[in-house]
Write an enzyme that holds these catalytic residues in place. Structure first.
Site, PDB file in Angstrom:
ATOM      1  N   GLU A 136      53.861  15.015  86.060  1.00  0.00           N
ATOM      2  CA  GLU A 136      53.076  13.925  85.461  1.00  0.00           C
ATOM      3  C   GLU A 136      52.583  13.023  86.581  1.00  0.00           C
ATOM      4  O   GLU A 136      53.339  12.701  87.490  1.00  0.00           O
ATOM      5  CB  GLU A 136      53.972  13.124  84.499  1.00  0.00           C
ATOM      6  CG  GLU A 136      53.372  11.797  84.051  1.00  0.00           C
ATOM      7  CD  GLU A 136      54.286  10.995  83.109  1.00  0.00           C
ATOM      8  OE1 GLU A 136      55.128  11.611  82.413  1.00  0.00           O
ATOM      9  OE2 GLU A 136      54.160   9.765  83.078  1.00  0.00           O
ATOM     10  N   GLU A 141      48.571   2.260  85.162  1.00  0.00           N
ATOM     11  CA  GLU A 141      49.599   1.897  84.189  1.00  0.00           C
ATOM     12  C   GLU A 141      50.112   0.496  84.474  1.00  0.00           C
ATOM     13  O   GLU A 141      50.311   0.111  85.615  1.00  0.00           O
ATOM     14  CB  GLU A 141      50.769   2.896  84.265  1.00  0.00           C
ATOM     15  CG  GLU A 141      51.823   2.660  83.202  1.00  0.00           C
ATOM     16  CD  GLU A 141      52.744   3.869  83.010  1.00  0.00           C
ATOM     17  OE1 GLU A 141      52.872   4.668  83.952  1.00  0.00           O
ATOM     18  OE2 GLU A 141      53.313   3.997  81.920  1.00  0.00           O
TER      19      GLU A 141
END
Ligand SMILES: *[C@@H]1O[C@H](CO)[C@@H](O)[C@H](O)[C@H]1NC(C)=O
Ligand SMILES: *[C@@H]1O[C@H](CO)[C@@H](O)[C@H](O)[C@H]1NC(C)=O
Ligand SMILES: *[C@@H]1O[C@H](CO)[C@@H](O)[C@H](O)[C@H]1NC(C)=O
Length: 387
Positions: A136, A141
């Site tokens: 990932e 974010e």
């Protein structure tokens, strides 16, 4: 000092294909933006957020949450018009690209606005078909009122962020193992990389190079986006970009072993395993640190406005460039179920009310997983960003 670096060191930290020309292999833009993605139609069963991910292709009443506006921008947002009674969840959006991209790809993400606000946890990220076996990459974010983007990798055990890399961001945890850590994080140092600052600067651009030599993430605020990006049409030259914000060279992580072809993901959740951790949420947003579900009851329920008025993505385009067109694939077989192993953990106090629109699952945590240990590190990072 750069001059103190040996040639050998310099070579080892430069992306192997830094001088390569890349060819456009996919563009998500304008009225066709959403045709390249699938909508998730489920509650947040991976990060325990207090949202119901809804699918406007199944029910057009949700089309106010994912649409292309009159300027041709893709808007993806949290429902800010519905009164949500306790213990219901609030509607939001999660989309995953139909295409997967192998090593040899550069993704460009150009946005004018990123979601922010108390409880709000957006991300633009990528994942392999099997998680965490195929890795990932968290490109953009942040949570709540954070002002700096945080990048990360999540993998099986054995991958780490090498030290001494030529990156402009600040390294956090260096172990990328997803099942006992927050992943290997790097915090952006350039101003206006998240939150209100990002929006008021007119947004910006992230570029991510996914290569067997390493994974590299660059960020430019609107005024400094290089011409190599603004003028890129069918090809992209990345040779003049300079050091990235985050560098994960293969010397610390064998990319070929820990990463499969990656699918793009855009989502906005609320509270959950990071934004909703009381020790992280309360210092930024208030509420009572010892109250159960303090993020949920303080921010999510009742009226959606004004708290979620800024909880939206405004995206100009996302483009994928590849060393050649065979970087793109559309997996036909295989299981989409993550292959997470190990014990699940959940930061205390971030559990979700178990009745209402959707019930929380005990079979939680797969991708995007944060452990109690990870939450401690994240709590520190969260506090640092408020100082
Ligand atoms: C919801 O937020 C949008 C901006 O995302 C804003 O234009 C709109 O006025 C808000 N809706 C309500 C009901 O306040
Ligand atoms: C495309 O690039 C990949 C990665 O560099 C390489 O392995 C592959 O052989 C190339 N394919 C073609 C058809 O050139
Ligand atoms: C979450 O829900 C989706 C849709 O029902 C399902 O495909 C997926 O397997 C679930 N994931 C977990 C970790 O339970």
């Amino acid at each position: 000092m750069k001059s103190a670096l040996s040639i050998a060191t310099l070579l080892s930290i430069l992306p192997a294909s830094f001088a390569a020309n890349f060819t456009l292999v996919q563009s998500y833009q304008g009225s066709e933006f959403f045709s390249g993605w699938d909508f998730t139609n489920n509650f947040d069963n991976t990060t325990n957020g207090d949202v119901e991910f809804v699918d406007p292709t199944l029910n057009s009443s949700y089309s106010n949450l994912a649409f292309v506006d009159s300027s041709g921008h893709a808007i993806i947002k949290v429902d800010n018009t519905t009164f949500v009674p306790y213990p219901d969840k609030r509607d939001s959006i999660k989309i995953t690209s139909k295409q997967f991209y192998g090593p040899g790809t550069v993704w460009i993400f150009d946005a004018n606005h990123m979601p922010y606000g108390c409880a709000v946890w957006p991300s633009f990220w990528t994942k392999g078909l099997n998680w965490p076996a195929q890795g990932e990459i968290d490109i953009v974010e942040g949570i709540n009122l954070m002002q700096n983007n945080q990048m990360a990798l999540h993998t099986f055990s054995g991958c780490s962020a090498a030290s001494g890399t030529d990156q402009t961001g600040t390294a956090g945890t260096t172990n990328c193992n997803s099942t006992g850590d927050a992943g290997c994080t790097v915090s952006e140092n350039a101003p206006n990389s998240f939150g209100a600052g990002f929006a008021s600067a007119g947004g910006g651009v992230w570029a991510t190079q996914f290569d067997v030599s390493g994974i590299y993430i660059w960020f430019w605020t609107r005024a400094t986006v290089p011409a190599s990006i603004t003028t890129a049409t069918d090809s992209l030259d990345i040779s003049s970009w300079g050091p990235p914000s985050a560098a994960y060279p293969a010397s610390g992580c064998d990319i070929s072993s820990f990463f499969g072809a990656q699918q793009l993901v855009i989502d906005i959740t609320l509270c959950g395993d990071w934004a909703g951790v009381p020790s992280i949420y309360v210092p930024q947003c208030g509420g009572n640190v010892s109250q159960a579900n303090t993020c949920y009851v303080t921010s999510v329920i009742n009226a959606g406005s004004p708290n979620f008025d800024q909880a939206y993505f405004d995206i100009n385009y996302i483009k994928a460039f590849g060393v050649n067109s065979s970087v793109v694939s559309t997996p036909s077989g295989g299981s989409l179920m993550p292959t997470a192993t190990g014990a699940n953990g959940q930061p205390s106090g971030s559990s979700t009310p178990s009745s209402g629109k959707s019930s929380a699952t005990t079979d939680r945590k797969a991708e995007h997983w944060y452990s109690i240990a990870g939450a401690g590190v994240l709590a520190l990072l969260g506090l640092m960003t408020t100082l």
